[in-house]
Design an enzyme around this catalytic site. Structure first.
Site: not given
Ligand code: GLY
Ligand code: MN
Ligand code: MN
Length: 455
Positions: A41, A243, A260, A271, A350, A354, A361, A384, A388, A421, A423
């Site tokens: 439910d 991720h 993140d 973000d 990566h 974005h 995104h 970003e 790594y 990272r 960002e």
């Molecule tokens: N948190 C997702 C990205 O940084 O794209």
């Molecule tokens: Mn991002």
């Molecule tokens: Mn991010």
């Protein structure tokens, strides 16, 4: 969706702009997001569809918006009726009357009447704009309505002849943020900055990753915000999982932690990623990697301005990272050739950013034809870069990276378990850019100073 911050005049302006661009003889159909069952439910917290919300501000499921330019009543909405019993159990509903009073709807009807009332709206319209192919149920419904109109051909009724992907026009609008949207994105950024600062101040060796996640969520909720995506809190080796969302491992003295996390305010995302030492002091290797990513991020941000195209920040980041990796002895060879071979992908797999907006995104084309899109004031992108190096020094060679294959490498152990990272959310302005998330410290001295403060 929480507190409403975009005024209704803005939604009306957007609808007018879209209808002008659709041209006469057109009609647009937009379904609200469905409520998603989670288990038995229990449903997932409801999140309105971004396109639907962008044009209506209407927060409920089981609704369809219709934009029919040309007549007296251009904005129609089908929605749930008021129902005292259901509202006691599940919460308030606007109902058709409330939709007209509060959301600028010209004519609202119960959703149960849509199959009867919608086909006549399609009569003698040439073009139907909607998000074709994303929602099979809605596709089928639209085709049923169209066929109803077609069946009246012998009485002189013309059925639409063209179906056009709505996102073409709509996402071009969403890509360029209006002042009212930027104000909300500033607030979303402010809250995420506060959350990251709180996490830095609170962090201590021995805590669990989810304890830092709790500090982030605490700040979001206290500010009336939600999250724009599940927070990533990864210590040590977990900082190298792009991720990672398990967030359940201990944070160890001497390790780095990568967070993140972004907030969502009235449907708008922030973000932010920050990476910092669990014990508050960067080690030599952590410092070297961190300084390099920071230099790459600054080089990339400098390329976010009118006249530069979308890929210039990425190119700048890759150049800085590659040269720096050579200087540190983590890549061997000549920078120019290494860039050509994309050897940075061993440590940086990566891209550099974005679009950011209602979706983390966000929508909007990255290219126009074969060319990268040129930045214009009002666009918002993340910047970003990262590096790594997981435990074992296992890395991906650029060639093998495309196949997802890890290789053994000879990287000295002192470099292992470092994922960094950095960002930020960057608004393009008329003469450059503004970093909306600048309040979250990223200089090493500033991070270490904040971490010395009492959590
Ligand atoms: N948190 C997702 C990205 O940084 O794209
Ligand atoms: Mn991002
Ligand atoms: Mn991010």
């Amino acid at each position: 969706m929480l507190a409403r911050a975009i005024p209704s005049t803005v939604f009306a302006r957007r609808r007018r702009t879209l209808m002008e661009r659709m041209g006469p003889g057109s009609i647009a159909l937009l379904p609200a997001a469905s409520s998603m069952p989670r288990n038995r439910d229990v449903h997932y917290p409801y999140r309105q569809d971004s396109d639907f919300y962008y044009l209506t501000g209407f927060p409920e499921p089981e609704a369809v918006a219709v934009l029919a330019p040309g007549g007296e009543r251009e904005f129609l909405l089908f929605c749930r009726e008021r129902d005292p019993q259901m509202e006691i159990w599940h919460g308030r509903r606007a109902g058709p009357r409330g939709a007209m009073d509060r959301y600028g709807v010209d004519n609202a009807h119960p959703i149960t009447e849509i199959d009867r009332r919608l086909p006549p709206l399609l009569e003698n319209r040439e073009r139907v704009f909607y998000a074709i192919g994303y929602n099979p149920d809605f596709d089928r419904q639209v085709m049923d309505w169209i066929n109803q109109v077609r069946s009246k051909a012998r009485s002189g009724v013309r059925a639409p002849v063209a179906f056009i992907a709505l996102e073409h026009l709509l996402h071009a609008m969403r890509l360029r943020k209006e002042p009212e949207e930027i104000a909300v994105m500033r607030e979303s950024a402010r809250i995420a900055v506060e959350a990251h600062c709180r996490a830095m101040r609170t962090c201590r060796p021995g805590m669990l990753e989810y304890e830092l996640e709790a500090e982030i969520l605490h700040t979001f909720l206290r500010n009336g915000a939600g999250w724009s995506y599940p927070s990533i809190v990864g210590g040590g080796d977990n900082s190298c999982i792009l991720h990672y969302t398990e967030n359940n491992a201990p944070l160890r003295d001497g390790d780095i932690v990568l967070i993140d996390a972004g907030a969502e305010v009235d449907g708008y995302a922030s973000d932010i990623t920050r990476s910092f030492p669990v014990n508050g002091r960067f080690s030599g290797e952590q410092r070297a990697i961190y300084e390099l990513v920071l230099a790459a991020q600054k080089a990339a941000i400098a390329k976010v301005r009118p006249g530069c195209h979308f890929n210039e920040p990425h190119d700048a980041a890759v150049r800085t990272l590659t040269e720096g990796l050579v200087a540190l002895g983590l890549l061997r060879g000549e920078a120019e050739a290494l860039i050509e071979q994309e050897q940075h992908k061993q440590f940086y797999m990566h891209r550099t950013g974005h679009w950011l907006g209602m979706d983390v995104h966000d929508v909007g084309d990255y290219k126009t034809g074969d060319d990268w899109r040129v930045f214009e004031p009002g666009m918002v992108t993340t910047i970003e870069p990262g590096l790594y190096i997981p435990a074992g020094g296992k890395v991906m060679d650029a060639h093998w990276a495309r196949l997802g294959v890890y290789l053994e490498s000879e990287l000295d152990e002192r470099w292992w378990r470092i994922g960094v990272r950095i960002e930020d959310d960057v608004l393009v302005t008329t003469d450059g850019n503004e970093v909306l998330t600048a309040g979250a410290p990223k200089e090493i001295d500033a991070i270490e100073a904040l971490m010395r403060e009492d959590g």
